[in-house]
Design a protein around this motif. Structure first.
Motif, PDB file in Angstrom:
ATOM      1  N   VAL A 180     120.662 -36.343 -93.356  1.00  0.00           N
ATOM      2  CA  VAL A 180     122.031 -36.328 -92.819  1.00  0.00           C
ATOM      3  C   VAL A 180     122.425 -34.883 -92.520  1.00  0.00           C
ATOM      4  CG1 VAL A 180     124.434 -37.019 -93.207  1.00  0.00           C
ATOM      5  CG2 VAL A 180     122.579 -38.286 -94.304  1.00  0.00           C
ATOM      6  N   ASP A 213     113.078 -42.150 -90.275  1.00  0.00           N
ATOM      7  CA  ASP A 213     114.365 -41.783 -90.854  1.00  0.00           C
ATOM      8  C   ASP A 213     115.092 -43.087 -91.161  1.00  0.00           C
ATOM      9  OD1 ASP A 213     116.376 -39.370 -91.112  1.00  0.00           O
ATOM     10  OD2 ASP A 213     117.475 -41.112 -90.364  1.00  0.00           O
ATOM     11  N   ILE A 271     125.188 -34.483 -90.240  1.00  0.00           N
ATOM     12  CA  ILE A 271     126.542 -34.575 -89.682  1.00  0.00           C
ATOM     13  C   ILE A 271     127.517 -34.369 -90.844  1.00  0.00           C
ATOM     14  CG2 ILE A 271     128.097 -36.014 -88.300  1.00  0.00           C
ATOM     15  CD1 ILE A 271     125.440 -37.531 -87.463  1.00  0.00           C
TER      16      ILE A 271
END
Ligand SMILES: Cc1cc2nc3c(=O)[nH]c(=O)nc-3n(C[C@H](O)[C@H](O)[C@H](O)COP(=O)(O)O)c2cc1C
Length: 207
Positions: free
Chosen positions: A153, A20, A155
């Protein structure tokens, strides 16, 4: 088509080096690379052949800024769950490459696709989301063969992202991907390297 032992070894090497990525160069990606990424998605399995992934490519700087703000708020809220040193450790992590990544894709799951006519998902509707996740993972692996990094992502406030992108509110945000040339390569997960969470060895139970 018969694969060889060297293909297995190459695949394992690919899995070992798939990481990642949150640190990107901002150089744009050639169209040819973007086409390969889309091919990898198109080749994914899906429950009932429903192909429930819906992909939005974000090009507008104004929209990117709204997404950066969305992530900033979600990340601040997430940091409030931790206290003292752990909060400092959390806040020191870089958890998205939203400012630099030249290619950004919001990937949703259509929870009511007409394709597939409902086959395979009557008892486990979550298999639609699983299908999208596999497609994303295929993109992730093909990207790595092209020396491109992908950062997932999560969040984000999903409801507000749907509004920002003006997509069907029933589409389920499955991933927001930052994609680009990585600033550096590593075969160790960043969260392991920073000491937030080490990779653990034993992956299964025996009964
Ligand atoms: C569903 C999912 C959501 C994730 N969300 C985030 C995220 O919001 N921010 C982030 O930095 N990494 C995110 N990651 C990446 C993980 O942190 C990463 O996969 C894990 O630390 C292992 O590292 P590796 O992918 O390099 O092996 C996510 C990964 C998955 C599979």
């Amino acid at each position: 088509m018969k694969f060889k032992k060297s293909d297995t070894e190459a695949m394992l090497e690919l899995l070992r080096w798939r990481r990642d990525v949150r640190h990107f160069k901002s150089d744009p990606l050639p169209d040819e690379i973007i086409e390969h990424l889309m091919q990898a998605i198109a080749l994914a399995p899906s429950v009932g052949n429903s192909r429930p992934w819906r992909i939005v490519r974000i090009k507008s700087q104004a929209i990117k800024e709204k997404i950066i703000a969305n992530h900033g708020e979600a990340n601040t809220q997430a940091s409030q769950k931790y206290e003292d040193i752990e909060r400092d450790e959390y806040q020191a992590l870089k958890l998205a490459g939203l400012i630099e990544a030249p290619l950004q894709l919001a990937i949703f799951t259509d929870l009511n696709p007409s394709a597939g006519r409902g086959l395979g998902r009557q008892t486990m509707p979550e298999t639609l989301t699983y299908s999208t996740v596999i497609a994303i993972h295929q993109l992730w692996l093909i990207a790595r063969t092209l020396n491109i990094g992908v950062g997932w992502v999560s969040i984000l406030n999903a409801k507000s992202l749907n509004k920002t992108l003006e997509v069907d509110p029933s589409w389920q945000l499955t991933a927001y991907l930052c994609i680009g040339y990585p600033a550096y390569d590593d075969d160790t997960p960043e969260l392991h390297r920073t000491g937030w969470q080490e990779n653990t060895a034993k992956e299964w139970l025996e009964k």
